[in-house]
Enzyme design. Structure first.
Site, PDB file in Angstrom:
ATOM      1  N   GLU A  43      33.521  37.857  39.264  1.00  0.00           N
ATOM      2  CA  GLU A  43      34.087  37.203  37.999  1.00  0.00           C
ATOM      3  C   GLU A  43      33.445  36.473  37.317  1.00  0.00           C
ATOM      4  O   GLU A  43      32.598  35.451  37.754  1.00  0.00           O
ATOM      5  CB  GLU A  43      35.309  36.586  38.620  1.00  0.00           C
ATOM      6  N   THR A  71      39.600  32.752  33.771  1.00  0.00           N
ATOM      7  CA  THR A  71      39.904  31.487  32.945  1.00  0.00           C
ATOM      8  C   THR A  71      40.399  32.025  31.698  1.00  0.00           C
ATOM      9  O   THR A  71      39.695  31.375  30.403  1.00  0.00           O
ATOM     10  CB  THR A  71      38.642  30.550  32.939  1.00  0.00           C
ATOM     11  N   LYS A 131      47.194  34.959  41.844  1.00  0.00           N
ATOM     12  CA  LYS A 131      46.252  34.260  42.213  1.00  0.00           C
ATOM     13  C   LYS A 131      47.021  32.790  42.556  1.00  0.00           C
ATOM     14  O   LYS A 131      47.649  32.291  41.768  1.00  0.00           O
ATOM     15  CB  LYS A 131      45.243  33.632  41.209  1.00  0.00           C
TER      16      LYS A 131
END
Length: 213
Positions: A43, A71, A131
């Site tokens: 990621e 993000t 998540k």
């Protein structure tokens, strides 16, 4: 990528290397180091220097790896990440508009959530996984274990406090995979450019899960 393909990758590798770099060349070195160590889910956080360009480069340079981003805070960023070729998307929060956009584009999205209500909201909106972030702030491994009773059908990926010492414990507690950033990429090693040591750390981390189904 289909959700089933994504879940299969998570079950195989169990670990996602989370790269946040303020220089694109450093980000390339970080990705290459962990890939050499056997971590194939990478990621690139969207606040990394020239994240879109880095994702495009790594898709070409590391064809055996699956390169995604995280993000992502808003719809414009999600659209830009999809256009850049990100193969999976992480957000720190749950936003149904972002989830719907990724689902319609056929890209796995893993929104961030913390409470059972948030986790269910993300899952019902079409999230590929959820998540659980920041995991260490709410009890770490014990929290993942506690969620298994009512929410065991939802694939969870804890981040924000996962370390070498507890990564395997999270999987044992029921998480489908874990995301590591700081403990995989110590600042001192990044500053000194000790990519060989980071490769070795990746190998050691992968070896924890080598016997997983």
């Amino acid at each position: 990528m289909s959700n089933q393909s994504w879940l299969t990758l998570l079950q195989e590798y169990r670990t996602i290397a989370v790269i946040r770099a303020f220089d694109q060349s450093v980000g390339r070195q970080m990705a290459q180091a962990v890939a050499k160590g056997g971590i194939q889910l990478i990621e690139i956080t969207w606040n990394t220097d020239a994240a879109a360009d880095l994702i495009r480069h790594l898709r070409q340079a590391l064809p055996d790896c699956t390169i995604g981003t995280g993000t992502l805070l808003n719809l414009e960023q999600v659209k830009q990440a999809i256009e850049a070729g990100a193969e999976f998307l992480f957000t720190p929060h749950t936003d149904t508009t972002l989830i719907n956009t990724a689902v319609n584009a056929g890209v796995p999205i893993i929104p961030g959530a913390l409470s059972p209500s948030e986790i269910m909201t993300a899952w019902d909106a079409g999230a590929s996984c959820v998540k659980v972030f920041p995991i260490q702030a709410v009890g770490g491994v014990s929290y993942i274990k506690a969620l298994q009773g009512p929410l065991g059908h939802i694939p969870l990926i804890p981040t924000g406090g996962v370390t070498f010492a507890n990564a395997k414990d999270f999987i044992t507690a029921g998480a489908i995979a874990v995301g590591l950033a700081g403990d995989l990429f110590p600042k001192a090693l990044i500053a000194s450019g000790d990519w060989h040591e980071i490769t070795q750390r990746a190998q050691k981390l992968r070896s924890q899960f080598s016997g997983d189904p």
